[in-house]
Design an enzyme around this catalytic site. Sequence first.
Site, short mmCIF file in Angstrom:
data_model
loop_
_atom_site.label_atom_id
_atom_site.label_comp_id
_atom_site.label_asym_id
_atom_site.label_seq_id
_atom_site.Cartn_x
_atom_site.Cartn_y
_atom_site.Cartn_z
CD GLU A 29 -3.77 -2.23 22.04
OE1 GLU A 29 -2.68 -1.66 21.86
OE2 GLU A 29 -3.89 -3.22 22.76
CG HIS B 220 -18.50 -24.07 5.37
ND1 HIS B 220 -19.51 -24.64 4.63
CD2 HIS B 220 -17.45 -23.93 4.52
CE1 HIS B 220 -19.08 -24.85 3.38
NE2 HIS B 220 -17.83 -24.42 3.31
CE LYS C 203 -0.06 -2.66 29.60
NZ LYS C 203 1.19 -2.22 28.98
O1 PA5 Z 1 0.42 -1.79 21.26
C1 PA5 Z 1 0.64 -1.65 22.45
O2 PA5 Z 1 1.27 -0.68 22.90
C2 PA5 Z 1 0.20 -2.70 23.46
O3 PA5 Z 1 -0.60 -3.67 22.93
C3 PA5 Z 1 1.42 -3.36 24.07
O4 PA5 Z 1 2.14 -4.03 23.05
C4 PA5 Z 1 1.05 -4.35 25.18
O5 PA5 Z 1 0.20 -3.75 26.11
C5 PA5 Z 1 2.32 -4.84 25.88
O6 PA5 Z 1 3.03 -3.74 26.36
P1 PA5 Z 1 4.56 -3.83 26.71
O7 PA5 Z 1 5.31 -4.12 25.45
O8 PA5 Z 1 4.91 -2.49 27.26
O9 PA5 Z 1 4.72 -4.92 27.71
#
Ligand code: PA5
Length: 420
Positions: free
Chosen positions: A271, A300, A412
Amino acid sequence: MIKLDISNALTENLKKQHKRIGLYLDNIDQKGQGFYTVIDDENMVNEILKFTENVKGKYEDIVVLGIGGSALGTICLQQSLKHLYENELKMRTWPKLHVLDNIDPLLIKQIQDVINIEKTLFITISKSGGTPETLAQYSYFRSIVEKNNLDIKNHFVFITDAKKGFFRKVSNDENVVSFEVPENIGGRFSVLTPVGLLPAALIGLDIKKLLKGAKASRDLFYSDSIDKNFPFQIAAIQYLLGLEGKSMTVLMPYSQKLIRFADWYRQLLAESIGKAKDNNGNTVNVGLTPINALGVTDQHSQSQLYNEGPNDKFFIFIKVNNFGADEEIPMLNDNSAKYLKGVSFKKLMHTEQEGTIKALTKNGRPNIILTIDNVNEETIGELFMLFECATAFLGEFFNINTFDQPGVELSKNITKELLT
Ligand code: PA5
């Protein structure tokens, strides 16, 4: 203390890259990110410990509702620092921890077969307060708590933004206990905030030691000496090899306790670095694909590909000197496994790791080795901060925004549109 061996991955350009450590550090600092300063926040630690003390003995089950960065750090903390079969132990001192990081209806239904709702605390974690999965889980389990005539205030805690979002509002309106995710820390960088520290404290982990370990890695991050700055070394090698076509990073700990650490890192790298645009608005579509592997299990499963398939991967091995057990392997009656004579499981694990690394090196597959003596709160804190800082450097090298996630936001939003 972590040791780092980069001798199987040295790249000529590393020296050129390191001349600019100071510049990169300044650039990171200017972004005002809080993931490496929050670890000094004593108020945060005291609030968590106070809450933990107040609820001692009150809950049998802790259920974390959250996804992505709101869940992966906690899953890793439990796997790496508790008994490997923690929730199945009969004699217990601490509550069982369950992290619901999916909305599969069967998961939502069957969790109820193993928790005692009257003695369950739901820790609802969402930085934004707008994640559909977490909202759905909250709504569902809240209605179950209500149907059982239980008080929401005794069964929910929120970890969310200090001012914004749905959960902040519910916390304010209904006087439900809440903890803050600092504004300048994104989900995947938030494990050392209440997001990871509250569940950790509630299952008996020493959060002060986690932070102590994290501070040791931050010291390395602040160093302008290439030899000391492990996060810089890791990121620079990863980046330079990426330019040479090694666009995948395999993280392979040889420790059952660390497999969820690799899951946590998978999100952090994917990410943070997978981005369409650079900081100048050019379309670059960069990224490094993270791959999880577990030693020896995946020898393996994946080793054949790693040794002889496309030479497009960079390997990070984690070696653990002491596993916390060292069971002997008894001799078999015949001679077919003579090489196991006098060998323990620890020795076998270490030797197989060495064999795997040597084979990959022989096949020209670049790799580095991180070594820790034990898996404990301090070393896990060190590892979290080490990789967070390395990821921040990587973002600088790629000249992208490490800390946003427009691709995740887009999906989202499309989901919400599809549902309305
Ligand atoms: O790293 C990030 O920002 C995302 O992976 C969020 O952790 C994930 O989408 C969950 O978001 P939130 O904490 O706003 O519910």
